[in-house]
Design an enzyme around this catalytic site. Structure first.
Site, short mmCIF file in Angstrom:
data_model
loop_
_atom_site.label_atom_id
_atom_site.label_comp_id
_atom_site.label_asym_id
_atom_site.label_seq_id
_atom_site.Cartn_x
_atom_site.Cartn_y
_atom_site.Cartn_z
CD1 TRP A 84 -1.05 2.60 2.10
CD2 TRP A 84 -2.92 1.66 1.18
NE1 TRP A 84 -2.00 3.47 2.14
CE2 TRP A 84 -3.19 3.10 1.59
CE3 TRP A 84 -3.84 1.10 0.26
CZ2 TRP A 84 -4.27 3.65 1.28
CZ3 TRP A 84 -5.00 1.91 0.18
CH2 TRP A 84 -5.23 3.21 0.53
CG ASP A 87 -1.24 11.40 2.21
OD1 ASP A 87 -2.16 10.63 1.67
OD2 ASP A 87 -1.46 11.83 3.20
N1 DQQ Z 1 -2.98 10.33 5.36
C1 DQQ Z 1 -2.19 10.31 6.42
C2 DQQ Z 1 -2.60 11.47 7.17
C3 DQQ Z 1 -3.34 12.36 6.39
C4 DQQ Z 1 -3.99 11.55 5.51
C5 DQQ Z 1 -2.18 9.21 6.94
C6 DQQ Z 1 -4.43 12.17 4.12
O1 DQQ Z 1 -1.48 12.27 7.79
O2 DQQ Z 1 -4.30 13.43 6.76
O3 DQQ Z 1 -1.89 8.14 6.38
O4 DQQ Z 1 -4.44 11.13 3.11
#
Ligand code: DQQ
Length: 604
Positions: A84, A87
């Site tokens: 996986w 971001d």
């Molecule tokens: N993904 C992260 C967070 C963010 C979110 C966690 C956004 O820090 O807010 O994987 O996709």
């Protein structure tokens, strides 16, 4: 080391060895098409042939082959070898290398156990996978290393800020410094002793307090960063502003900006852009020729919204150009699948580059079966749209063009009512297509403000048109990843809709028939396209890479990213078509199609 990111390594080798033969065949095919009269290639097409009456469902054999051959792995988009990803985090350029960090689960194809994955590249296209740089090993990040950004405190001193999910399930902000600044690959980072450097204070919700931005120096000489948050009682989304003299000790300033009813703002981004220039700016730049872009990823809607405005660095507030299209209620970076994006200033080529996470549209079981989930969109250059001061333009970075090889082009085609035109592209699973149509109506265009209401209208219209509503002008555009019987096809099209204020132009990306697999999100995406006075053409650039299709309409004013999982389309059988279902003939001024090369990703 050979790339293991393609699950069927023989596919790469096979393509490598046959690419010359393919190019020769392709050239031969091109010559044949070029000498033919355009009209001879236009097939009069009955709409009944498009009907789905005879569509047969995917067979179990076809599903089995899917898992074996991994046809949805991309050839030139960034994705890890397996598991996986979400971001993009802390992109930066350092000592000749571009660095991409990303939210990554080393243990599976679903979200969880998040670390910062790491890859480097000299051209933003060919990547080398490196070991993860930040893993959960402290009380303040033991449940996950969440999103954040990179800042240069000085030329040779990059630091990372990230959100830690602590042992108490709170979100706190932490910092890591490059452990060996002389290493251009920045393989080793040290979490500082002062961590966590920022925690939610009284009255704040520590479950909605995350994703620090790149820092900038404001007029008072202090560092500033933003953290995404929301005010629980009325669902106001906001970007909290913090200040510091040393980047370690931080003090809450006040919200830089907030918008009611937009919910949690994840992954805020804030950066300067030059008026009337494509050149990028370092994050601390400001002045009379500078505007600022504020972006927030809306947790409730899972879309990235932005507004162009002014950063008053005395008062430290952001003033949007047009309050009607403020952050979260106005413009989006992308009207398809695109989230948690982040920009960085590329000092190497003086440009601002945007990365965005493109999730899957299949389901969790399918992700587990294929062993991976998500890709990053192609890096895009961003700048202010000189024809529309409220918007930005986005365009794939120029390095992408280096992947173009076999080229096929045509000019002045006339697409009659109900016609389709097959383009002779070999391996139509990897293409870069640029097409320019005449703007069909010379009547007045309505200047549509792309606010929330317009977005709903656009999506409804695109869905209706996708389901064969015929218009005067359109739908017309491209079928990509199409079988020769068109049972599977993804349509990217324009459609001119008549309103009381004149014509308005829609651009749509229709996945409703992109696969015979039933358990896939087949939403039809769309947006209105702002047509500037004097523009007498409509243009599309569409980049196809197996399961991702990135569309840039009207020079990058509107972008739509979509996913498609055709089951009967493979490297040998994919087709590309131009089509027109509208009542009026549409002129194609020009179309250029390039086949795109595979990129080999190495492991360090
Ligand atoms: N993904 C992260 C967070 C963010 C979110 C966690 C956004 O820090 O807010 O994987 O996709």
């Amino acid at each position: 080391m050979a790339n293991s990111s393609r699950f069927d390594p023989s596919r790469r080798i096979r393509w490598g060895t046959v690419s010359c033969i393919a190019a020769i065949i392709f050239l031969a095919a091109s010559v044949q098409v070029c000498v033919a009269l355009p009209s001879a290639n236009l097939l009069s097409y009955e709409l009944s042939k498009h009907s789905d009456q005879h569509v047969s469902a995917a067979t179990s054999k076809e599903r089995e082959l899917l898992q074996k051959y991994q046809p949805y792995r991309t050839a030139f988009h960034f994705q890890p070898i397996k598991n996986w990803m979400n971001d993009p985090n802390g992109p930066l350029f350092y000592k000749g290398y571009y660095h991409l960090f990303y939210q990554y689960n080393p243990y599976g194809a679903v979200w969880g156990n998040i670390v910062w994955g790491h890859a480097v590249s000299t051209d933003l296209i060919h990547w080398i996978y490196l070991p993860a740089v930040l893993i959960p090993d402290q009380w303040y990040d033991i449940k996950g290393i969440w999103s954040g950004s990179a800042t240069f405190l000085s030329k040779d001193n990059p630091v990372l800020l990230y959100t830690g999910w602590s042992n108490a399930s709170t979100q706190v902000q932490n910092m890591a410094v490059a452990a060996n600044a002389s290493d251009p690959l920045l393989r080793s980072w040290s979490k500082i002793l002062e961590n966590p450097i920022l925690v939610a204070t009284a009255g704040m919700n520590s479950s909605n307090f995350r994703d620090p931005t790149t820092g900038w120096i404001s007029l008072d000489g202090l560092w500033r960063i933003l953290i995404g948050s929301k005010i629980d009682k009325n669902g106001t989304g906001l970007a909290l502003l913090y200040k510091s003299h040393d980047f370690v000790n931080w003090e809450l300033d006040h919200p830089l900006h907030s918008v009611a009813n937009t919910g949690m703002w994840e992954c805020p981004d804030f950066y300067p852009v030059l008026i009337n220039e494509k050149k990028g700016l370092d994050t601390s730049a400001n002045g009379p020729l500078v505007k600022h872009v504020l972006k927030a990823s809306l947790d409730d809607k899972k879309h990235d919204y932005y507004a162009v405005g002014t950063y008053d660095s005395n008062a430290n507030i952001f003033i949007p150009e047009n309050k009607m299209i403020d952050v979260g209620i106005g413009l989006r970076y992308d009207y398809g699948k695109y989230y948690a994006s982040k920009t960085f200033y590329d000092d190497n080529k003086q440009r601002r580059i945007l990365w965005g996470w493109v999730n899957e549209s299949d389901n969790v079981a399918a992700d587990i079966a294929k062993g991976w989930s998500s890709v990053q969109g192609l890096p895009r250059k961003v700048w202010v749209d000189d024809s529309n001061p409220h918007g930005i333009k986005q365009w794939p970075i120029e390095e992408i063009d280096d992947l173009r090889h076999a080229k096929h082009s045509k000019k002045n085609l006339y697409l009659k009512q109900g016609s389709i035109f097959k383009l002779q592209a070999k391996r139509a699973t990897q293409l870069d297509i640029e097409v320019i149509f005449d703007l069909p109506s010379h009547e007045q265009q309505e200047l549509v403000v792309n606010n929330g209401m317009a977005q709903i209208e656009a999506q409804i219209s695109c869905t209706k048109v996708g389901a064969f509503e015929k218009g005067v002008y359109g739908p017309f555009g491209l079928y990509v990843l199409a079988t020769d019987d068109l049972q599977e096809r993804t349509s990217i099209f324009f459609y001119l809709e008549h309103s009381s204020k004149g014509w308005r132009t829609l651009v749509c990306s229709d996945q409703s028939r992109s696969t015979l697999l039933p358990d896939v999100d087949k939403t039809v995406y769309g947006s209105f396209v702002p047509i500037t006075k004097g523009e007498d053409f409509l243009s599309l650039r569409v980049i196809v890479d197996h399961s991702i299709i990135e569309t840039f309409a009207q020079g990058g004013k509107v972008c739509i990213t979509s996913r498609a999982y055709p089951i009967r389309v493979n490297d040998d059988s994919a087709h590309l078509y131009l089509f027109n279902h509208g009542n009026q003939t549409i002129q194609v001024q020009s179309i250029v199609v390039w086949e795109m090369s595979n990129v080999v990703f190495d492991s360090y």
